[in-house]
Design a protein around this motif. Sequence first.
Motif, PDB file in Angstrom:
ATOM      1  N   UNK A 151       0.818  -1.221   0.000  1.00  0.00           N
ATOM      2  CA  UNK A 151       0.000   0.000   0.000  1.00  0.00           C
ATOM      3  C   UNK A 151       0.847   1.265   0.000  1.00  0.00           C
ATOM      4  N   UNK A 152       2.148   1.104  -0.123  1.00  0.00           N
ATOM      5  CA  UNK A 152       3.066   2.244  -0.138  1.00  0.00           C
ATOM      6  C   UNK A 152       2.783   3.126  -1.355  1.00  0.00           C
ATOM      7  N   UNK A 153       2.423   4.380  -1.113  1.00  0.00           N
ATOM      8  CA  UNK A 153       2.065   5.281  -2.208  1.00  0.00           C
ATOM      9  C   UNK A 153       3.281   5.739  -3.012  1.00  0.00           C
ATOM     10  N   UNK A 154       4.457   5.569  -2.436  1.00  0.00           N
ATOM     11  CA  UNK A 154       5.674   5.981  -3.133  1.00  0.00           C
ATOM     12  C   UNK A 154       6.175   4.892  -4.078  1.00  0.00           C
ATOM     13  N   UNK A 155       5.968   3.627  -3.682  1.00  0.00           N
ATOM     14  CA  UNK A 155       6.449   2.503  -4.492  1.00  0.00           C
ATOM     15  C   UNK A 155       5.736   2.468  -5.836  1.00  0.00           C
ATOM     16  N   UNK A 156       6.443   2.078  -6.868  1.00  0.00           N
ATOM     17  CA  UNK A 156       5.867   2.029  -8.215  1.00  0.00           C
ATOM     18  C   UNK A 156       4.942   0.825  -8.361  1.00  0.00           C
ATOM     19  N   UNK A 157       4.063   0.922  -9.328  1.00  0.00           N
ATOM     20  CA  UNK A 157       3.153  -0.197  -9.604  1.00  0.00           C
ATOM     21  C   UNK A 157       3.934  -1.426 -10.041  1.00  0.00           C
ATOM     22  N   UNK A 158       4.965  -1.217 -10.831  1.00  0.00           N
ATOM     23  CA  UNK A 158       5.755  -2.355 -11.312  1.00  0.00           C
ATOM     24  C   UNK A 158       6.459  -3.054 -10.165  1.00  0.00           C
ATOM     25  N   UNK A 159       6.929  -2.298  -9.185  1.00  0.00           N
ATOM     26  CA  UNK A 159       7.598  -2.900  -8.028  1.00  0.00           C
ATOM     27  C   UNK A 159       6.610  -3.733  -7.216  1.00  0.00           C
ATOM     28  N   UNK A 160       5.394  -3.220  -7.044  1.00  0.00           N
ATOM     29  CA  UNK A 160       4.375  -3.963  -6.302  1.00  0.00           C
ATOM     30  C   UNK A 160       3.975  -5.229  -7.060  1.00  0.00           C
ATOM     31  N   UNK A 161       3.838  -5.104  -8.380  1.00  0.00           N
ATOM     32  CA  UNK A 161       3.477  -6.269  -9.195  1.00  0.00           C
ATOM     33  C   UNK A 161       4.573  -7.333  -9.115  1.00  0.00           C
ATOM     34  N   UNK A 162       5.828  -6.895  -9.140  1.00  0.00           N
ATOM     35  CA  UNK A 162       6.942  -7.842  -9.057  1.00  0.00           C
ATOM     36  C   UNK A 162       6.949  -8.539  -7.701  1.00  0.00           C
ATOM     37  N   UNK A 163       6.683  -7.792  -6.639  1.00  0.00           N
ATOM     38  CA  UNK A 163       6.619  -8.382  -5.298  1.00  0.00           C
ATOM     39  C   UNK A 163       5.513  -9.429  -5.228  1.00  0.00           C
ATOM     40  N   UNK A 164       4.340  -9.102  -5.754  1.00  0.00           N
ATOM     41  CA  UNK A 164       3.226 -10.045  -5.727  1.00  0.00           C
ATOM     42  C   UNK A 164       3.526 -11.280  -6.569  1.00  0.00           C
ATOM     43  N   UNK A 165       4.178 -11.079  -7.691  1.00  0.00           N
ATOM     44  CA  UNK A 165       4.524 -12.235  -8.530  1.00  0.00           C
ATOM     45  C   UNK A 165       5.489 -13.157  -7.799  1.00  0.00           C
ATOM     46  N   UNK A 166       6.410 -12.573  -7.041  1.00  0.00           N
ATOM     47  CA  UNK A 166       7.349 -13.405  -6.285  1.00  0.00           C
ATOM     48  C   UNK A 166       6.642 -14.170  -5.177  1.00  0.00           C
TER      49      UNK A 166
END
Length: 271
Positions: free
Chosen positions: A142-157
């Motif tokens: 939910x970090x508003x600073x983190x990029x969408x791609x970074x969140x997507x990569x985290x979820x994929x992992x």
Amino acid sequence: MSGASREALASARESLDALADNTSVDAAKLAEDLAAVTALLDREVSLRRVLTDPAQSGEAKAELARRLLGGQVGGETADLVAGMVRSRWSRSRDLVDAVEELADSADFIAAQRTGVLDDVEDELFRFGRIVTSNGELRSALTDKVASRSAKAELLHSLLGGRANPVTERLVIRLVTHPRGRSLESGLNALSKLAADRRDRMVAEVRSAVPLNDQQKQRLGEALAKLYGRRVHLNLDVDPEVLGGVQVRIGDEIINGTIADRLAEASRRMAG
């Protein structure tokens, strides 16, 4: 939603169901296209206002939608959205919410066709429990600073290869495009939508020990008889209940745990 938007959404759901009856329609691709339209309408405020302007004719708005989406999404998606903008919407944002719901529903249709809808429901529930119990993970997602791609990569992992691809797509879409919702409310909405796909209610069941198949069947049958609908059980083991089960359906809680009976006895003695 209320008034005109509620009627428009009901009509859109019927149109999606009609498409779903045609097995030649790729439901996963439909979901992807509808998600892209959601992102477009969420980003382009002026566009969605034009497409929901009651002063414009429905056909003119439908033609505009087809012209904008043609070549960008599949024909089924363009037709579906064109039909939606013909309807009257109480607020322009309601149109975006409706397209997003149809995108999620299309993914659930894809899961239903391959017989994994129950798995997806369970995985969404378990992921919600993980997020609730892991503050560090929730903060990262939910970090508003983190990029969408970074969140997507985290979820994929976290989910890749461990959860159904439909579950992964739904969660990534929710996390990367929350649209003002909390993560928890978004996951709850997905669970309800999945249950509605089977015309079932969702019951969150807490028990001290795992329920066996016979117990789950008896509980499901009892709840179905009580509510007049099929009920999907999301099971959670919690030693604090001490025995029995606690069932939550929406805002209603049915208590049948030893802990509750002890607490009630204590209250009576104190009284």
